[in-house]
Design a protein around this motif. Structure first.
Motif, PDB file in Angstrom:
ATOM      1  N   LYS A  33     102.645  40.122 124.070  1.00  0.00           N
ATOM      2  CA  LYS A  33     102.342  38.921 124.857  1.00  0.00           C
ATOM      3  C   LYS A  33     101.628  37.882 123.995  1.00  0.00           C
ATOM      4  N   LEU A  34     100.698  38.321 123.161  1.00  0.00           N
ATOM      5  CA  LEU A  34     100.028  37.396 122.242  1.00  0.00           C
ATOM      6  C   LEU A  34     101.011  36.827 121.236  1.00  0.00           C
ATOM      7  N   HIS A  35     101.897  37.673 120.787  1.00  0.00           N
ATOM      8  CA  HIS A  35     102.944  37.288 119.850  1.00  0.00           C
ATOM      9  C   HIS A  35     103.795  36.163 120.455  1.00  0.00           C
ATOM     10  N   ALA A  36     104.180  36.318 121.712  1.00  0.00           N
ATOM     11  CA  ALA A  36     105.001  35.319 122.399  1.00  0.00           C
ATOM     12  C   ALA A  36     104.223  34.026 122.621  1.00  0.00           C
ATOM     13  N   MET A  37     102.927  34.151 122.935  1.00  0.00           N
ATOM     14  CA  MET A  37     102.109  32.956 123.155  1.00  0.00           C
ATOM     15  C   MET A  37     101.979  32.134 121.876  1.00  0.00           C
ATOM     16  N   ALA A  38     102.005  32.797 120.728  1.00  0.00           N
ATOM     17  CA  ALA A  38     101.898  32.105 119.451  1.00  0.00           C
ATOM     18  C   ALA A  38     103.212  31.453 119.042  1.00  0.00           C
ATOM     19  N   GLY A  39     104.275  31.747 119.762  1.00  0.00           N
ATOM     20  CA  GLY A  39     105.566  31.134 119.453  1.00  0.00           C
ATOM     21  C   GLY A  39     106.553  32.088 118.830  1.00  0.00           C
ATOM     22  N   GLY A  40     106.264  33.359 118.815  1.00  0.00           N
ATOM     23  CA  GLY A  40     107.169  34.352 118.245  1.00  0.00           C
ATOM     24  C   GLY A  40     107.753  35.225 119.329  1.00  0.00           C
ATOM     25  N   GLY A  41     108.441  36.261 118.922  1.00  0.00           N
ATOM     26  CA  GLY A  41     108.970  37.231 119.864  1.00  0.00           C
ATOM     27  C   GLY A  41     110.399  36.971 120.273  1.00  0.00           C
ATOM     28  N   LYS A  42     110.881  37.858 121.128  1.00  0.00           N
ATOM     29  CA  LYS A  42     112.280  37.801 121.552  1.00  0.00           C
ATOM     30  C   LYS A  42     112.604  36.565 122.366  1.00  0.00           C
ATOM     31  N   GLU A  43     111.670  36.096 123.190  1.00  0.00           N
ATOM     32  CA  GLU A  43     111.933  34.906 124.001  1.00  0.00           C
ATOM     33  C   GLU A  43     112.125  33.668 123.118  1.00  0.00           C
ATOM     34  N   SER A  69     115.490  40.040 115.157  1.00  0.00           N
ATOM     35  CA  SER A  69     115.552  39.716 116.578  1.00  0.00           C
ATOM     36  C   SER A  69     114.186  39.614 117.246  1.00  0.00           C
ATOM     37  N   ASN A  70     113.109  39.967 116.563  1.00  0.00           N
ATOM     38  CA  ASN A  70     111.777  39.897 117.162  1.00  0.00           C
ATOM     39  C   ASN A  70     110.773  39.470 116.097  1.00  0.00           C
ATOM     40  N   GLU A  71     110.970  38.273 115.569  1.00  0.00           N
ATOM     41  CA  GLU A  71     110.138  37.788 114.476  1.00  0.00           C
ATOM     42  C   GLU A  71     108.815  37.223 114.987  1.00  0.00           C
ATOM     43  N   ALA A  73     105.660  34.451 114.923  1.00  0.00           N
ATOM     44  CA  ALA A  73     105.656  32.992 114.938  1.00  0.00           C
ATOM     45  C   ALA A  73     105.696  32.444 113.513  1.00  0.00           C
ATOM     46  N   VAL A  74     105.031  33.122 112.591  1.00  0.00           N
ATOM     47  CA  VAL A  74     105.018  32.693 111.195  1.00  0.00           C
ATOM     48  C   VAL A  74     106.418  32.784 110.598  1.00  0.00           C
ATOM     49  N   GLU A  75     107.101  33.895 110.855  1.00  0.00           N
ATOM     50  CA  GLU A  75     108.469  34.073 110.345  1.00  0.00           C
ATOM     51  C   GLU A  75     109.406  33.026 110.943  1.00  0.00           C
ATOM     52  N   GLN A  76     109.256  32.744 112.236  1.00  0.00           N
ATOM     53  CA  GLN A  76     110.118  31.743 112.862  1.00  0.00           C
ATOM     54  C   GLN A  76     109.836  30.352 112.315  1.00  0.00           C
ATOM     55  N   ALA A  77     108.569  30.057 112.012  1.00  0.00           N
ATOM     56  CA  ALA A  77     108.231  28.762 111.417  1.00  0.00           C
ATOM     57  C   ALA A  77     108.840  28.651 110.025  1.00  0.00           C
ATOM     58  N   LYS A  78     108.829  29.759 109.280  1.00  0.00           N
ATOM     59  CA  LYS A  78     109.439  29.760 107.949  1.00  0.00           C
ATOM     60  C   LYS A  78     110.939  29.504 108.062  1.00  0.00           C
ATOM     61  N   ASP A  79     111.588  30.164 109.013  1.00  0.00           N
ATOM     62  CA  ASP A  79     113.024  29.954 109.219  1.00  0.00           C
ATOM     63  C   ASP A  79     113.318  28.509 109.612  1.00  0.00           C
ATOM     64  N   GLU A  80     112.443  27.908 110.417  1.00  0.00           N
ATOM     65  CA  GLU A  80     112.625  26.525 110.828  1.00  0.00           C
ATOM     66  C   GLU A  80     112.511  25.589 109.624  1.00  0.00           C
TER      67      GLU A  80
END
Length: 106
Positions: A33-43, A69-71, A73-80
């Motif tokens: 849940k914290l992971h998702a709030m930070a902008g990461g996770g499956k959602e 499939s479940n990165e 927030a830092v990994e998703q920001a890097k991908d962005e």
């Protein structure tokens, strides 16, 4: 004997125990849940545009970096940042926008 060890997850009389990779296991608890709030996770993965998903595919299948499939927030920001770089270079080279629109994250 190796067959039995593989079947039971042990080796050399059970002295070694099979360790689980914590990144492969998702508990669905407070950390997720914290992971998702930070902008990461499956959602957040569902909200990626096609170029971001393409970057994930290359990282997983070509570079062998594991499941994307479940990165975090830092990994998703890097991908962005990678996809933004690709868009920028495409525009500099061709003079036109990249054909896949960038999805707004927020």
């Amino acid at each position: 004997m190796d067959f039995v060890n593989k079947l039971t997850g042990g080796s050399q009389g059970g002295q070694e125990k099979k360790q689980e990779d914590p990144e492969q296991k998702s508990s669905g608890g407070i950390v997720d849940k914290l992971h998702a709030m930070a902008g990461g996770g499956k959602e957040s993965e569902k909200n990626e545009d096609a170029l971001d998903k393409g970057v994930d595919w290359v990282q997983e299948h070509i570079l062998g970096q594991g499941d994307q499939s479940n990165e975090s927030a830092v990994e998703q920001a890097k991908d962005e940042r990678i996809s933004d770089f690709i868009r920028d270079q495409y525009k500099k080279t061709t003079g036109s926008e990249f054909p896949i629109k960038d999805k707004e994250r927020f």
